[in-house]
Design a protein around this motif. Structure first.
Motif, PDB file in Angstrom:
ATOM      1  N   ILE A 169      -1.977 -11.082  -1.510  1.00 14.47           N
ATOM      2  CA  ILE A 169      -1.452  -9.751  -1.832  1.00 14.47           C
ATOM      3  C   ILE A 169      -0.626  -9.255  -0.653  1.00 14.47           C
ATOM      4  CG2 ILE A 169      -2.025  -7.422  -2.601  1.00 14.47           C
ATOM      5  CD1 ILE A 169      -4.761  -8.454  -3.431  1.00 14.47           C
ATOM      6  N   GLU A 170       0.567  -8.770  -0.942  1.00 13.34           N
ATOM      7  CA  GLU A 170       1.510  -8.382   0.104  1.00 13.34           C
ATOM      8  C   GLU A 170       1.990  -6.953  -0.106  1.00 13.34           C
ATOM      9  OE1 GLU A 170       4.901 -11.089   1.682  1.00 13.34           O
ATOM     10  OE2 GLU A 170       5.764  -9.947   0.031  1.00 13.34           O
ATOM     11  N   ALA A 171       2.102  -6.195   0.970  1.00 10.88           N
ATOM     12  CA  ALA A 171       2.684  -4.851   0.898  1.00 10.88           C
ATOM     13  C   ALA A 171       4.194  -4.975   0.750  1.00 10.88           C
ATOM     14  CB  ALA A 171       2.339  -4.059   2.150  1.00 10.88           C
ATOM     15  N   GLN A 172       4.730  -4.417  -0.339  1.00  9.61           N
ATOM     16  CA  GLN A 172       6.165  -4.478  -0.602  1.00  9.61           C
ATOM     17  C   GLN A 172       6.677  -3.096  -0.984  1.00  9.61           C
ATOM     18  OE1 GLN A 172       7.212  -7.332  -3.617  1.00  9.61           O
ATOM     19  NE2 GLN A 172       6.398  -9.088  -2.499  1.00  9.61           N
ATOM     20  N   GLU A 173       7.900  -2.805  -0.574  1.00 11.41           N
ATOM     21  CA  GLU A 173       8.530  -1.560  -0.994  1.00 11.41           C
ATOM     22  C   GLU A 173       8.970  -1.678  -2.448  1.00 11.41           C
ATOM     23  OE1 GLU A 173      11.675  -0.462   1.629  1.00 11.41           O
ATOM     24  OE2 GLU A 173      10.299   0.348   3.144  1.00 11.41           O
ATOM     25  N   GLN A 174       8.610  -0.669  -3.239  1.00 11.24           N
ATOM     26  CA  GLN A 174       8.966  -0.620  -4.653  1.00 11.24           C
ATOM     27  C   GLN A 174       9.554   0.757  -4.951  1.00 11.24           C
ATOM     28  OE1 GLN A 174       8.472  -3.183  -7.126  1.00 11.24           O
ATOM     29  NE2 GLN A 174       8.050  -4.506  -5.358  1.00 11.24           N
ATOM     30  N   PRO A 175      10.249   0.908  -6.088  1.00  7.88           N
ATOM     31  CA  PRO A 175      10.925   2.172  -6.392  1.00  7.88           C
ATOM     32  C   PRO A 175      10.001   3.385  -6.512  1.00  7.88           C
ATOM     33  CG  PRO A 175      11.818   0.400  -7.730  1.00  7.88           C
ATOM     34  CD  PRO A 175      10.613  -0.159  -7.037  1.00  7.88           C
ATOM     35  N   GLY A 176       8.713   3.149  -6.785  1.00  6.15           N
ATOM     36  CA  GLY A 176       7.798   4.285  -6.871  1.00  6.15           C
ATOM     37  C   GLY A 176       7.614   4.810  -8.275  1.00  6.15           C
ATOM     38  N   THR A 177       7.649   3.908  -9.262  1.00  3.90           N
ATOM     39  CA  THR A 177       7.419   4.288 -10.655  1.00  3.90           C
ATOM     40  C   THR A 177       6.314   3.410 -11.228  1.00  3.90           C
ATOM     41  OG1 THR A 177       8.947   2.676 -11.663  1.00  3.90           O
ATOM     42  CG2 THR A 177       9.897   4.740 -10.824  1.00  3.90           C
ATOM     43  N   MET A 178       5.910   3.695 -12.468  1.00  2.63           N
ATOM     44  CA  MET A 178       4.901   2.881 -13.130  1.00  2.63           C
ATOM     45  C   MET A 178       5.447   1.516 -13.538  1.00  2.63           C
ATOM     46  SD  MET A 178       1.901   4.151 -13.087  1.00  2.63           S
ATOM     47  CE  MET A 178       2.206   4.802 -11.452  1.00  2.63           C
ATOM     48  N   ASN A 179       6.760   1.312 -13.364  1.00  2.00           N
ATOM     49  CA  ASN A 179       7.355   0.003 -13.629  1.00  2.00           C
ATOM     50  C   ASN A 179       7.388  -0.880 -12.388  1.00  2.00           C
ATOM     51  OD1 ASN A 179       7.963   0.409 -16.410  1.00  2.00           O
ATOM     52  ND2 ASN A 179       9.708   1.692 -15.806  1.00  2.00           N
ATOM     53  N   ASP A 180       6.875  -0.353 -11.265  1.00  2.18           N
ATOM     54  CA  ASP A 180       6.797  -1.142 -10.035  1.00  2.18           C
ATOM     55  C   ASP A 180       5.948  -2.384 -10.248  1.00  2.18           C
ATOM     56  OD1 ASP A 180       8.173   0.850  -8.766  1.00  2.18           O
ATOM     57  OD2 ASP A 180       6.478   1.602  -7.598  1.00  2.18           O
ATOM     58  N   ARG A 181       6.253  -3.435  -9.482  1.00  2.00           N
ATOM     59  CA  ARG A 181       5.309  -4.539  -9.352  1.00  2.00           C
ATOM     60  C   ARG A 181       4.193  -4.084  -8.419  1.00  2.00           C
ATOM     61  NH1 ARG A 181       7.132  -9.929  -7.199  1.00  2.00           N
ATOM     62  NH2 ARG A 181       5.130 -10.569  -8.088  1.00  2.00           N
ATOM     63  N   GLY A 182       2.999  -4.620  -8.646  1.00  2.00           N
ATOM     64  CA  GLY A 182       1.896  -4.318  -7.747  1.00  2.00           C
ATOM     65  C   GLY A 182       0.733  -3.641  -8.443  1.00  2.00           C
ATOM     66  N   ILE A 183      -0.254  -3.269  -7.646  1.00  2.00           N
ATOM     67  CA  ILE A 183      -1.440  -2.579  -8.156  1.00  2.00           C
ATOM     68  C   ILE A 183      -1.067  -1.132  -8.438  1.00  2.00           C
ATOM     69  CG2 ILE A 183      -3.802  -1.868  -7.628  1.00  2.00           C
ATOM     70  CD1 ILE A 183      -3.959  -4.330  -5.747  1.00  2.00           C
ATOM     71  N   LEU A 184      -1.191  -0.717  -9.702  1.00  2.00           N
ATOM     72  CA  LEU A 184      -0.757   0.613 -10.110  1.00  2.00           C
ATOM     73  C   LEU A 184      -1.878   1.646 -10.028  1.00  2.00           C
ATOM     74  CD1 LEU A 184       1.390  -0.355 -13.242  1.00  2.00           C
ATOM     75  CD2 LEU A 184       2.139  -0.079 -10.856  1.00  2.00           C
ATOM     76  N   THR A 185      -3.113   1.225 -10.322  1.00  2.00           N
ATOM     77  CA  THR A 185      -4.237   2.156 -10.266  1.00  2.00           C
ATOM     78  C   THR A 185      -5.546   1.378 -10.240  1.00  2.00           C
ATOM     79  OG1 THR A 185      -5.181   4.168 -11.267  1.00  2.00           O
ATOM     80  CG2 THR A 185      -4.483   2.420 -12.780  1.00  2.00           C
ATOM     81  N   ASN A 186      -6.560   1.952  -9.574  1.00  2.00           N
ATOM     82  CA  ASN A 186      -7.896   1.367  -9.508  1.00  2.00           C
ATOM     83  C   ASN A 186      -8.924   2.434  -9.850  1.00  2.00           C
ATOM     84  OD1 ASN A 186      -7.217  -1.305  -8.127  1.00  2.00           O
ATOM     85  ND2 ASN A 186      -6.451   0.136  -6.586  1.00  2.00           N
TER      86      ASN A 186
END
Length: 325
Positions: A169-186
């Motif tokens: 798992i890597e920290a990446q800059e994303q646009p900041g929407t629910m369409n981002d790649r990555g963990i969205l919610t836990n």
């Protein structure tokens, strides 16, 4: 608005060579293939070899995940091992994995939430990466549950297996929407009032022995579906997504009837569910990353897919994570 997201960039798994079928178990205890399959959906499970410990499984899964991600072990600055069956009381199995991978920097520690361990681990790693404390992590679910089973108890020994799964798992800059790649919610929960429904009757502080797994199967089943669907609904509410939006559902592989009940209650498409319980049994904290690894390897789960993870374990603990791959 650009934001940091925790993105899964690789996955790997490892299963011990020894396979124990239901027919094999029928020679040991009063059971049958028909009885086990009807009640659990399990047909076989992998069992660690003599001398093969949890960290051994974790190292092999981690190596596979690093290869899949195409990154070097030295780029990892955080290792979290979710396990209820560590090599030793201390140190953490994670530091053994760290040494086995040749990593000398960063931090490594174990996390214990039983079968929910991988989801709790996702939330933990996600928080650490998004704050900038670490940049790239290995999250490993690894278990040797065969070591804590009472092999004379037919109600529990048929359920569990050994194995390990890992993700990078890597920290990446994303646009900041629910369409981002990555963990969205836990979404994580615990309720210690249910301890006696699923536990191990031993420990260094109480009996100074390892003990065996004990379970009130009907009680666990009764609570499982409602608890699982509760946190999944919270994940949908937090993101605005619905069951129809999911590309894949990767549940904890405890029991096929629990999975089917959850799918039905949530209105999920059964064709979008990754099932490995028939081949692996319940591998506790390893079950979700093992199933994820299978789904990626066979081409079902792809980059950009919306995936829901969920689990419930002893404690009780339970949780869900919504991730865009």
């Amino acid at each position: 608005m650009v934001t940091l997201r925790s993105v899964i960039i690789g996955a790997g798994c490892y299963l011990p060579e020894r396979v124990v079928t239901n027919a094999d178990l029928a020679k040991m205890v009063d059971t049958s293939d028909e009885w086990i399959v009807q009640r659990t959906g399990i047909r076989e499970r992998h069992i660690a070899a003599d001398g093969e410990v949890t960290s051994d499984l974790g190292i092999k899964a981690a190596q596979a995940a690093l290869a899949n991600a195409g990154v070097d072990a030295q780029s990892i600055d955080l290792i979290v091992v979710a396990t209820s069956t560590p090599d030793n009381t201390f140190p953490a199995s994670a530091v053994t994995v760290q040494a086995g991978l040749g990593i000398t920097g960063g931090a490594a520690f174990d996390l214990q939430a039983v079968c929910s361990g991988f989801v709790f681990g996702l939330a933990t790693v996600d928080g650490m990466l998004r704050t900038g404390m670490f940049k790239r992590a290995l999250l490993i679910g690894a278990e040797t549950f065969s070591r804590i089973l009472d092999w004379n108890d037919r109600t529990t020994c048929v359920l569990f297996g050994d194995g390990a799964g890992a993700v990078v798992i890597e920290a990446q800059e994303q646009p900041g929407t629910m369409n981002d790649r990555g963990i969205l919610t836990n979404h994580l929960r615990s309720d210690g009032r249910h301890k006696n429904k699923l536990y191990v009757d031993g420990g260094p502080s109480s009996t100074q022995t390892v003990g065996h797994l004990r379970m009130e199967g009907k009680e666990v089943f009764k609570h499982a579906v409602s608890m699982i669907t509760d946190v999944i609904k919270d994940a949908f509410k937090a993101t605005g997504y619905t069951a129809r939006d999911l590309d894949w559902f990767v549940p904890h592989q405890a029991n096929r009837r629990i999975i089917d009940g959850s799918v039905m209650k949530l209105g999920l498409d059964p064709a979008k569910v990754i099932i490995t319980v028939d081949k692996h049994g319940n591998t506790s904290a390893a079950s979700i990353p093992l199933a994820l690894c299978v789904g990626i390897a066979d081409g079902r789960i792809k980059k950009g897919d919306l995936v829901m993870f969920e689990a419930m374990g002893g404690g009780f603990t339970w949780g869900a994570s919504l991730v865009r791959m």
